[in-house]
Design an enzyme around this catalytic site. Structure first.
Site, PDB file in Angstrom:
ATOM      1  N   GLY A  55     -21.874  58.619  -8.077  1.00  0.00           N
ATOM      2  CA  GLY A  55     -21.514  57.484  -8.919  1.00  0.00           C
ATOM      3  C   GLY A  55     -21.370  56.251  -8.065  1.00  0.00           C
ATOM      4  N   CYS A  82     -21.920  63.616  -3.523  1.00  0.00           N
ATOM      5  CA  CYS A  82     -21.680  62.212  -3.199  1.00  0.00           C
ATOM      6  C   CYS A  82     -20.316  61.736  -3.709  1.00  0.00           C
ATOM      7  CB  CYS A  82     -22.843  61.383  -3.741  1.00  0.00           C
ATOM      8  SG  CYS A  82     -22.789  59.691  -3.230  1.00  0.00           S
ATOM      9  N   TYR A  83     -20.275  60.925  -4.767  1.00  0.00           N
ATOM     10  CA  TYR A  83     -18.965  60.488  -5.271  1.00  0.00           C
ATOM     11  C   TYR A  83     -18.111  61.695  -5.633  1.00  0.00           C
ATOM     12  CZ  TYR A  83     -15.363  58.134  -8.014  1.00  0.00           C
ATOM     13  OH  TYR A  83     -14.163  57.680  -8.489  1.00  0.00           O
ATOM     14  N   HIS A 169     -27.765  63.920  -1.755  1.00  0.00           N
ATOM     15  CA  HIS A 169     -28.222  64.238  -3.125  1.00  0.00           C
ATOM     16  C   HIS A 169     -29.237  65.371  -3.124  1.00  0.00           C
ATOM     17  CE1 HIS A 169     -26.288  60.922  -5.281  1.00  0.00           C
ATOM     18  NE2 HIS A 169     -26.431  60.257  -4.147  1.00  0.00           N
ATOM     19  N   GLU A 171     -30.406  66.830  -5.594  1.00  0.00           N
ATOM     20  CA  GLU A 171     -31.208  66.823  -6.821  1.00  0.00           C
ATOM     21  C   GLU A 171     -32.449  65.955  -6.733  1.00  0.00           C
ATOM     22  OE1 GLU A 171     -28.430  65.323  -6.244  1.00  0.00           O
ATOM     23  OE2 GLU A 171     -28.047  63.555  -7.484  1.00  0.00           O
ATOM     24  N   ASP A 227     -41.218  66.459 -31.988  1.00  0.00           N
ATOM     25  CA  ASP A 227     -39.818  66.824 -32.206  1.00  0.00           C
ATOM     26  C   ASP A 227     -39.558  67.360 -33.610  1.00  0.00           C
ATOM     27  OD1 ASP A 227     -39.795  65.675 -29.748  1.00  0.00           O
ATOM     28  OD2 ASP A 227     -38.795  63.833 -30.377  1.00  0.00           O
ATOM     29  N   LYS A 372     -37.638  66.655 -23.666  1.00  0.00           N
ATOM     30  CA  LYS A 372     -38.939  66.693 -24.334  1.00  0.00           C
ATOM     31  C   LYS A 372     -39.850  67.833 -23.834  1.00  0.00           C
ATOM     32  CE  LYS A 372     -41.643  64.049 -26.998  1.00  0.00           C
ATOM     33  NZ  LYS A 372     -41.168  63.338 -28.197  1.00  0.00           N
TER      34      LYS A 372
END
Ligand code: XMP
Length: 516
Positions: A55, A82-83, A169, A171, A227, A372
């Site tokens: 963050g 991180c944060y 990070h 990710e 969808d 999606k």
């Protein structure tokens, strides 16, 4: 069928959704919650693990997110990123030194404790994407350092409390071994089963819908897009003829779309569809309108009128309608509950807003938890054709927002032809599925041309093709020259009324994808 859930708490990082995706890619279900949710809401998910995102704040900022430190007491392993690491250190009695400036970039991490399960199977040195900001000076009791960079702390652990945290990070793409680290957290530490597959999702969703609906009757507005079609198929799988779908021709669909959708979904897949051709009525309401927002509003209102009429008729025939299916996706849910709150409306989107309250319908949103591409995977498992699943997004107000100026039946016909040429040529070039959206726009600009020996004076078509991840930002796509040439030749030769073709080279921002 129980579903194991990893809860990701969003502290405002731009990467939070990416964490959710990375977890889901391992066939483990994840949800993102704002970090400020009450702890009992997190516990309600019975999470098998908790991930605290990064963050932009400092734990000392006056407006640092007001997350409840008691979330660190939850009975599940925790991974701070991180944060998230600063939050853990700060609230468990350590000391964080506040930095005036944040730096992002590549860094090399040295693993100091290869035995900790988080780093199992990873080399001693890792290339990572780091955000240097505040620094943990003193660790809370029971914590130890497990990784460093040349000038900063990179990872901590307290195995007894089942808390791990990294300053970098895992990710993002720039941390190549990040997926392995996340797999370690999920499978070794949280003991995830990794069984959240399309088949699992379909089975548990179908069971839940059956239980919810009982003997009630359900309606669904079909647009022909991915969808609503997948949502309808799931409900159909659960309750069969208790579902009636309503598909409205609003006069601004693509060429042959009204017939194709019926062919694909009713004839091939057996959905119970009421198809209503309300073209004339919609086009009447659009006559004389040039303002984009008024066009959108008129189409939205008219849609609700038509839909409500049909729904009432179905209610009479079936003895009452109780439920409405909507194809809401996970990003829509996150968007409306994020730390920052819903973003400003640039264009009003067309949906069946207002209808559920008025008709006292309860909502079924079977895709609420999915991104999606996950919806497409589910659709494939349900045996739906690529024709539907691979379809590029198409806006609710259809060609009306691609016809600048007044929408008339003649202009709709012109754009349908031009659009059909663009789509079929891009498909023939094998590019359709690689492009987020590709389409033609009809401009109310007339110019002089010459065909044979004849002077022409006709409209202009603009071609737009963009790459995008989610429609929020987009880059214009350079189509191959040969393809542009073919599209342009075909439009000018085959569509009487268009004599000039231009190419849109605007990205979003500052442009939007649709012209209106
Ligand atoms: P813009 O034009 O805002 O579009 O850059 C972003 C994405 O949203 C689609 N879009 C819509 N979809 N109803 C929809 O269901 C709408 O009213 C609508 N307007 C735009 C657009 O096609 C693009 O993918």
């Amino acid at each position: 069928m129980d579903t194991q859930t990893v809860v990701i708490l969003d502290f405002g990082s731009q990467y939070t959704q990416l964490i959710a995706r990375r977890v889901r890619e391992q066939n483990v279900f994840s949800v993102v919650l704002p970090c400020t949710v009450p702890v009992n809401e997190i516990e309600a998910y019975k999470p098998i693990g908790l991930i605290l995102s990064g963050g932009p704040s400092s734990v000392y900022d006056a407006d640092a997110p007001a997350a409840d430190p008691r979330l660190l007491e939850i009975d599940a392993p925790i991974l701070g990123i991180c944060y998230g690491l600063q939050f853990i250190v700060h609230h468990l009695g350590g000391k964080v030194r506040s930095a005036t400036k944040r730096e992002y970039g590549h860094a090399e991490v040295t693993v100091e404790d290869a035995a900790t399960p988080l780093f199992a199977g990873l080399p001693a040195n890792l290339a990572v994407w780091m955000s240097h900001g505040d620094e943990a000076l003193e660790l809370p009791a029971g914590f130890r350092r497990i990784a460093v960079t040349s000038n900063a702390l990179a990872g901590i652990a307290n195995e007894q409390r089942r808390i791990w945290a990294v300053q970098f990070h895992p990710e993002v793409h720039h941390t190549p071994l990040g997926p392995q680290l996340l797999r370690n957290f999920l499978f070794s530490i949280c003991e995830a089963r990794g069984d959240w597959t399309p088949a699992h999702f379909i089975q548990s969703t179908v069971e839940a819908i059956r239980e919810k609906v009982g003997t009630g009757h359900v309606i669904c507005g079909l647009s022909g897009g991915v969808d609503s079609s997948v949502a309808a198929m799931l409900v159909h799988r659960a309750i069969g003829s208790q579902l009636t779908c309503i598909f409205v021709n609003n006069g601004v669909l693509r060429k042959n779309e009204f017939q194709n959708v019926q062919k694909n979904l009713r004839d091939k897949l057996g959905l119970n569809i009421v198809a209503v051709n309300a073209s004339a009525q919609f086009l009447e309401h659009l006559a004389g309108v040039t303002d984009p927002e008024i066009k959108r509003k008129r189409i939205g209102q008219e849609f609700i009128t038509v839909f409500e009429e049909e729904a009432n008729r179905i209610a009479q025939e079936t003895g009452g309608v109780d439920w409405l299916v909507q194809g809401t996706l996970y990003p829509d849910v996150i968007e409306s509950s994020s730390v920052k709150g819903p973003s400003q409306t640039i264009k009003s989107h067309h949906n069946v807003g207002g209808l559920p309250e008025r008709m006292k319908l309860k909502l079924i949103e079977p895709l609420r938890d999915l991104f999606k591409d996950e919806v497409r995977r589910i659709g494939r498992d349900l045996g739906m054709p690529e024709d539907i699943l691979g379809r590029q997004p198409f806006p609710g107000p259809g060609l009306a927002v691609r016809i600048l100026g007044e929408v008339t039946p003649e202009r709709v016909a012109l754009l349908q032809e031009a659009d059909d040429i663009v789509v079929s040529e891009i498909k023939a070039a094998g590019l359709y599925s690689k492009i987020w959206q590709s389409f033609a726009v009809l401009l109310p600009v007339m110019s002089v041309g010459v065909m044979g020996d004849q002077r022409t004076y006709a409209y202009t078509a603009a071609i737009r093709a963009v790459h995008s991840e989610d429609g929020m930002t987009a880059d214009w796509t350079p189509l191959p020259y040969e393809l542009m040439k073919r599209i342009s030749n075909r439009i000018v030769n085959e569509v009487r009324g268009i004599n000039r073709v231009v190419y849109d080279i605007t990205s979003k921002p500052p442009g939007t994808i649709e012209w209106e």
